[in-house]
Design an enzyme around this catalytic site. Structure first.
Site, PDB file in Angstrom:
ATOM      1  N   TRP A 341      81.733  30.005  85.455  1.00 57.48           N
ATOM      2  CA  TRP A 341      80.397  29.542  85.029  1.00 57.48           C
ATOM      3  C   TRP A 341      80.508  28.224  84.268  1.00 57.48           C
ATOM      4  CZ3 TRP A 341      77.672  30.605  79.925  1.00 57.48           C
ATOM      5  CH2 TRP A 341      78.581  30.763  78.879  1.00 57.48           C
ATOM      6  N   GLU A 482      83.389  36.964  75.028  1.00 51.89           N
ATOM      7  CA  GLU A 482      84.345  37.900  75.649  1.00 51.89           C
ATOM      8  C   GLU A 482      85.176  38.689  74.635  1.00 51.89           C
ATOM      9  OE1 GLU A 482      86.394  35.302  78.314  1.00 51.89           O
ATOM     10  OE2 GLU A 482      84.802  35.395  79.825  1.00 51.89           O
ATOM     11  N   LYS A 595      83.545  35.215  70.009  1.00 56.26           N
ATOM     12  CA  LYS A 595      84.459  34.206  70.546  1.00 56.26           C
ATOM     13  C   LYS A 595      83.711  32.889  70.773  1.00 56.26           C
ATOM     14  CE  LYS A 595      87.469  33.546  74.590  1.00 56.26           C
ATOM     15  NZ  LYS A 595      87.892  34.142  75.861  1.00 56.26           N
ATOM     16  N   GLN A 596      82.454  32.992  71.176  1.00 48.54           N
ATOM     17  CA  GLN A 596      81.666  31.788  71.467  1.00 48.54           C
ATOM     18  C   GLN A 596      80.194  32.175  71.401  1.00 48.54           C
ATOM     19  OE1 GLN A 596      83.630  32.375  75.341  1.00 48.54           O
ATOM     20  NE2 GLN A 596      82.009  31.068  76.139  1.00 48.54           N
TER      21      GLN A 596
HETATM   22  O1  IFM Z   1      84.589  30.887  81.531  1.00 50.95           O
HETATM   23  C1  IFM Z   1      85.392  30.841  80.409  1.00 50.95           C
HETATM   24  C2  IFM Z   1      84.958  31.970  79.477  1.00 50.95           C
HETATM   25  O2  IFM Z   1      83.634  31.777  79.049  1.00 50.95           O
HETATM   26  C3  IFM Z   1      85.864  32.040  78.279  1.00 50.95           C
HETATM   27  N1  IFM Z   1      87.239  32.222  78.716  1.00 50.95           N
HETATM   28  C4  IFM Z   1      87.708  31.127  79.565  1.00 50.95           C
HETATM   29  C5  IFM Z   1      86.839  30.975  80.802  1.00 50.95           C
HETATM   30  C6  IFM Z   1      87.324  29.772  81.630  1.00 50.95           C
HETATM   31  O3  IFM Z   1      87.194  28.603  80.877  1.00 50.95           O
END
Ligand code: IFM
Length: 731
Positions: A341, A482, A595-596
């Protein structure tokens, strides 16, 4: 602040168009190989040295040249090494781990994509040699590149040069090539290889010329390594220049790729270095005229943004609609070049606004992958198109199911994203709608975009389950954050699914009214009738979207009941690892640490769903709980925009710097695996949508600027419905 890792971002123009490294730092070798990646939207090459170095990660990749691998399914095959030049002085091989390095400067000109290196080296014999290296990948056409090496010495020296092609390359231990044929004469070496599993042919060729001295060329080489060699006496005060004109053509683009590569290399040699440079430079100039963003008052921000745009521009598919940009671009082995994504949410927007033809190619890549997405939906008992979390050449799911636990290399952990990180289907629809809104490209929407949006909606309508509470739910999913997987009713996923269903309803109406012939073709093909459209609207309306006091959203069911970690620990500047590394997968999942951005990512993408009060309360709740420093590299740029929307541009600037430094300063210590493409695309969004506050709506566009206090001016362009607009924001 992090050290500049030998990358000197000196102030002032033209320094803001240049990444310069003074001195060779072996510990930063893999990082600098990534930073000095160059390319042309078809092929990229890492900044590995022409002569090699122990434990280097030399690599070049070309769109479309996939080959099978264990666990991660498929990856782009590292191309036969075409940029190598071996040199001997008085019989002693030149390499930086031998002799004595007297000076070293390497520089990447972002304006033209030319990588140059000057080296002063004392050979073990005592001769002091000046070497100049230059290379570029022709930006004006897909297949050509060139390397030039000049040598001079303080005393007469016997020089041997060997320039050719090398099929003995690997992808971190994996071999992808079989040798089909090779040959060399006194001017040209060529190689024909074929990928082991996918059977893709590749032709590589180089035409070698030597100027400044008299020397006979000799064809040479060994199995898989055809070469052209020269040996000559170089007197002091003279400079010999070796030029290698390269062509790399895959069987995807030509029926006899080796013949075609040889022809292109010979033609390029006949035209000469300057002619190729002129064509390439002119192509770069045209692209920068539309893509450059000027930031005054902050040289670091300026060079970092240009560097990010450069890295996206060299990886973006300019010559094909069958490829897109992987999470780590074409600059390393990370994530095996798979497309996430990251592409539609972070990287497509800069292209939609400044290079719509490239955005269109990237969206067409998804359209070509519809068969894979439909297959995935069917395999999961769903209708429509469920896009893979990771995709490669065919549009099928290629996410590995297991990975090595980074915290304990002896353990494998289950990767759930390929099974249940389903929000990507809506992310793709959002990118389609954004592209359409800014470009006004009705033809794309009629022929391709509508199908992507409609078939994705059919997936959501079949994935949401109706429950006794009268609502539709999406259970057992992974949202953007995640640190928490296998959750129920992730707010981001549910809101985007509802938005997607509503949007698809409007797209269906638009298509039926404006292009009835296409609608009458697509509706039966996708099994769309009035009952199905009615169901979309019903699911969207009854989607479980709970809202708390002040508009606060719960990230997923049960999130507020998790342990709330001490914010001081999260913000501890001494911490050097992610919170997941510190607490483990299960440990961090039991807390509210993110995480984000997740709810805030939703607020970023669908601002119309958040009142001012809701934005403020969600920002106040979730921003402090985000692992900004060591969580996902996707986060900081979005946090920068959200800080601006919350009226805090100086906080936004701190987030912006984290994204700006992700690769140039290797803040996550993994830039050696490749450029963080999402962070690069997010950086543009932070400036354009955050600090400049650009908003394109159905009624036009406007800006609500909020510059950091030391920025004096920002200027950029974007294409709105085919008209190029310039925006200037002054402090
Ligand atoms: O798509 C991302 C995800 O949001 C977080 N882990 C790494 C992936 C690839 O950059």
């Amino acid at each position: 602040m992090n050290e500049l890792h030998a990358v000197d971002l000196a102030a002032g123009d033209p320094a803001t168009w240049r990444i310069t490294q003074h001195g060779f730092d072996v510990d930063a070798q893999h990082h600098s190989e990534t930073v000095f990646t160059i390319g042309n939207g078809q092929m990229c090459v890492r900044g590995s040295f022409e002569e090699g170095y122990p434990d280097d990660h030399p690599a070049a990749f070309m769109h479309g040249v996939w080959d099978d691998m264990p666990v991660s399914v498929t990856e782009l095959a590292n191309l036969p090494r075409w940029w190598g030049v071996d040199l001997w002085f008085d019989g002693q091989r030149f390499r930086l781990d031998t002799g004595r390095l007297l000076s070293f400067t390497r520089s990447l000109d972002l304006r033209t994509g030319v990588l140059s290196r000057s080296v002063r080296w004392e050979a073990p014999s005592g001769a002091v040699v000046e070497l100049g290296f230059e290379r570029f990948v022709d930006f004006s056409s897909p297949h050509r590149a060139a390397v030039r090496v000049s040598v001079a010495s303080d005393r007469p020296v016997r020089v041997r040069t060997r320039a050719g092609l090398d099929a003995h390359v690997e992808n971190t231990g994996l071999l992808h090539w079989r040798l089909v044929g090779q040959d060399a004469d006194d001017a040209v070496a060529w190689l024909h290889t074929r990928t082991r599993a996918t059977g893709i042919d590749l032709g590589s060729a180089c035409a070698v010329t030597l100027d400044g001295v008299e020397a006979d060329a000799v064809a040479g080489g060994t199995d898989g390594v055809p070469t052209v060699e020269h040996t000559f006496e170089l007197s002091s005060g003279r400079t010999a220049t070796l030029t290698k004109q390269v062509a790399v053509v895959s069987g995807i683009d030509a029926s006899s790729p080796a013949t075609e590569a040889s022809r292109l290399a010979r033609d390029a040699a006949a035209a000469g270095w300057d002619a190729l440079r002129e064509a390439s430079d002119a192509a770069w100039l045209r692209v920068w005229e539309r893509s450059d963003v000027v930031i005054e008052g902050d040289p670091e921000a300026q060079v970092a943004l240009r560097f990010s745009l450069f890295q996206l521009l060299i990886a973006a598919p300019r010559f094909t609609e069958h490829a897109s940009i992987g999470a780590k671009t074409l600059s390393g082995f990370g994530y095996r070049h798979h497309v996430f994504w990251d592409t539609e949410t972070f990287m497509v927007p800069p292209f939609s606004y400044t290079q719509p033809e490239i955005a269109r190619n990237m969206l067409l890549y998804r359209w070509h992958g519809l068969a894979g997405a439909r297959q995935k939906a069917r395999a999961n008992g769903r209708r429509g198109a469920q896009f893979p979390w990771e995709s490669a050449g065919t549009g099928e799911e290629v996410t590995p199911t297991w990975m090595v636990d980074p915290g304990d290399q002896s353990t494998l952990v289950r990767v759930w994203t390929g099974d249940i990180e389903i929000h990507i289907t809506a992310d793709i629809a959002l990118a389609v709608m954004q592209y359409w809104q800014v470009s006004g490209d009705d033809t794309f929407m009629r022929d391709h975009g509508a199908e992507l949006v409609l078939d994705g909606a059919a997936f959501w309508a079949s994935a949401a389950t109706s429950e006794d509470d009268g609502h539709f739910h999406l259970r057992n999913v992974v949202g953007p954050d995640e640190y928490h997987d296998r959750v129920d009713d992730n707010a981001y996923t549910n809101h985007l699914a509802a938005w997607h269903l509503r949007t698809a309803g409007s797209v269906a109406v638009w298509l039926a009214e404006r292009h009835p012939e296409r609608w009458s073709e697509l509706a039966p093909a996708l099994d769309l009738d009035a009952a199905e459209l009615e169901r979309w609207s019903e699911v969207a309306q009854a989607m479980h979207l709970p809202v708390g006091p002040d508009g606060l959203l719960e990230q997923f069911e049960g999130y507020f009941a998790l342990t709330d970690l001490d914010v001081a620990e999260l913000r501890d500047p001494a911490r050097t690892i992610s919170m997941q590394q510190r607490y483990g997968f299960e440990g961090i999942a039991a807390t509210q640490v993110l995480k984000q951005p997740d709810v805030l990512m939703l607020a970023y993408l669908l601002p119309e769903e958040f009142s001012g009060e809701a934005l403020a309360s969600n920002y106040a709740y979730y921003d402090p709980r985000t692992d900004h420093e060591h969580g996902s590299s996707l986060g900081p740029a979005i946090s920068a925009v959200m800080a601006c929307r919350a009226g805090e541009p100086e906080v936004g600037y701190q987030h912006f710097l984290r994204a700006a430094r992700a690769d140039l300063l290797d803040v996550r210590h993994n830039a050696g695996d490749g450029i963080h493409g999402a962070s690069a695309g997010g950086l543009w969004q932070a400036v354009v949508f955050g600090f400049a506050g650009l908003e394109v709506t159905a009624d036009g566009w406007h800006t609500t600027p909020m510059l950091p206090k030391h920025w004096t001016r920002v200027e950029f362009g974007f294409d709105h419905h085919g008209v190029h607009r310039r925006v200037v924001v002054e402090a």
